[in-house]
Design an enzyme around this catalytic site. Structure first.
Site, PDB file in Angstrom:
ATOM      1  N   ASP A   1      -9.619  -3.630  -5.662  1.00 29.25           N
ATOM      2  CA  ASP A   1      -8.902  -2.717  -4.978  1.00 29.25           C
ATOM      3  C   ASP A   1      -8.993  -1.298  -5.620  1.00 29.25           C
ATOM      4  OD1 ASP A   1      -6.707  -1.203  -3.670  1.00 29.25           O
ATOM      5  OD2 ASP A   1      -5.652  -3.044  -3.239  1.00 29.25           O
TER       6      ASP A   1
ATOM      7  N   SER B   1       0.863  -1.284   0.020  1.00 28.00           N
ATOM      8  CA  SER B   1      -0.065   0.093   0.103  1.00 28.00           C
ATOM      9  C   SER B   1       0.838   1.321   0.070  1.00 28.00           C
ATOM     10  CB  SER B   1      -1.023  -0.093   1.106  1.00 28.00           C
ATOM     11  OG  SER B   1      -2.085   0.901   1.171  1.00 28.00           O
TER      12      SER B   1
ATOM     13  N   HIS C   1      -8.426  -4.302  -1.094  1.00 27.45           N
ATOM     14  CA  HIS C   1      -7.343  -3.768  -0.476  1.00 27.45           C
ATOM     15  C   HIS C   1      -6.952  -4.527   0.876  1.00 27.45           C
ATOM     16  CE1 HIS C   1      -4.161  -0.874  -0.280  1.00 27.45           C
ATOM     17  NE2 HIS C   1      -4.319  -0.662   0.870  1.00 27.45           N
TER      18      HIS C   1
END
Length: 316
Positions: free
Chosen positions: A255, A156, A285
């Protein structure tokens, strides 16, 4: 978005992640939530070190996770943790690093970089770059690391920082990076602000308003504008991607970052950078963390580990 689009084995895990509204919940409260403790032996135990900062910046804390202590002439991974640029910590997320280091048989060094908004991009990039310089230099000598076989890796925001670090090292003529392991990297400030995504993307875990908050904090300016603050490196906005290290990019098909990740991979390939892309249909995610025991999570982690070993020339 109907829950039916989510892989059935990943649905129950969604309950683990609260719906955070950064306009209503103080950031300090988000940061104070308990994180996973270190894994116990036989997983390698983290060792804390403080290394010199660069260019007048403060010293930086790192955590070394070494599954093969005493080995020499070996590869290493500089790991940068996630958290939307505004929360998370290397210490609080060390369990994932321990698992990754043991699975790959590679020493990991995880960076405790300064968070936004207290420190904008210049500070966090300086912290990560200091760790790279240390690992390619004196720290690497201590650990028996081959400076030609250092990868950067992160999830991320950590994937975003890893991509930024690869670009920064290239532009500064700094230590060579052999490989980029980018797990659903956060690399485009325009996503969710000036650039909308498909309606079914980013409906779970990390949403468009979260993304706007994180980028605003990192940049110290409104994200998605026509220009960026002086010196800011937003990977998706960097025009020249030639000369960057080979990359692996993995992301879930639901995502928020899937479109920017695929676009970045396409641009890397067009720039002559060897790039592998791994997309997991029906995954949101952070699915590999929330549903690590699922088939989808295990297959994703195995693919990532295999890519890292290939990228660093580690035999199975």
């Amino acid at each position: 978005m109907p829950i039916e689009m989510v892989d059935p084995e990943l649905r129950d895990a969604l309950a683990q992640f609260p719906d955070i509204d950064f306009t209503q919940i103080p950031l300090d409260l988000v940061r104070s939530q308990p994180m996973m403790p270190p894994l116990e032996a036989p997983f390698p135990q983290p060792v804390e070190r403080t290394i010199p900062g660069i260019d007048g910046n403060p010293d930086v804390k790192v955590f070394i996770v070494d599954p093969t202590p005493g080995a020499t002439n070996r590869p290493a991974v500089l790991h940068i943790h996630g958290g939307g640029y505004v929360f998370g910590s290397a210490e609080g997320m060390i369990a994932g690093v321990q698992a990754a280091a043991m699975a790959a048989g590679i020493v990991f060094v995880s960076v405790e970089y300064r968070l936004a908004p207290e420190t904008t991009f210049a500070g966090s990039v300086a912290d990560n770059y200091a760790a790279l310089v240390w690992l390619a230099g004196e720290g690497g000598k201590e650990l028996g690391v081959d400076p030609a076989r250092i990868a950067v890796a992160g999830e991320s925001a950590g994937g975003g920082h890893s991509a930024m670090l690869a670009i920064t090292a290239r532009d500064r003529g700094g230590p060579a990076i052999a490989f980029q392991l980018l797990t659903y990297p956060m690399i485009d400030d325009r996503t969710g602000s000036s650039r909308a995504v498909a309606a079914h993307l980013g409906e779970f875990v990390w949403k468009a308003d979260h993304n706007k908050f994180g980028w605003s904090a990192l940049l110290g300016a409104e994200p998605g504008g026509d220009s960026l603050p002086q010196g800011a490196v937003v990977p998706a906005r960097v025009e020249d991607l030639t000369g960057l290290p080979p990359a692996w990019i993995g992301c879930g098909g639901l995502d928020l970052f899937i479109e920017e990740n695929l676009a970045y991979a396409s641009r890397l390939i067009a720039a002559g950078v060897p790039t592998e892309v791994h997309v997991v249909p029906g995954a949101y995610h952070g699915f590999d963390g929330f549903a690590a025991a699922s088939g989808a999570g295990q297959r994703f982690s195995a693919a990532r580990t295999a890519a890292l070993k290939r990228g660093l020339g580690v035999a199975d």
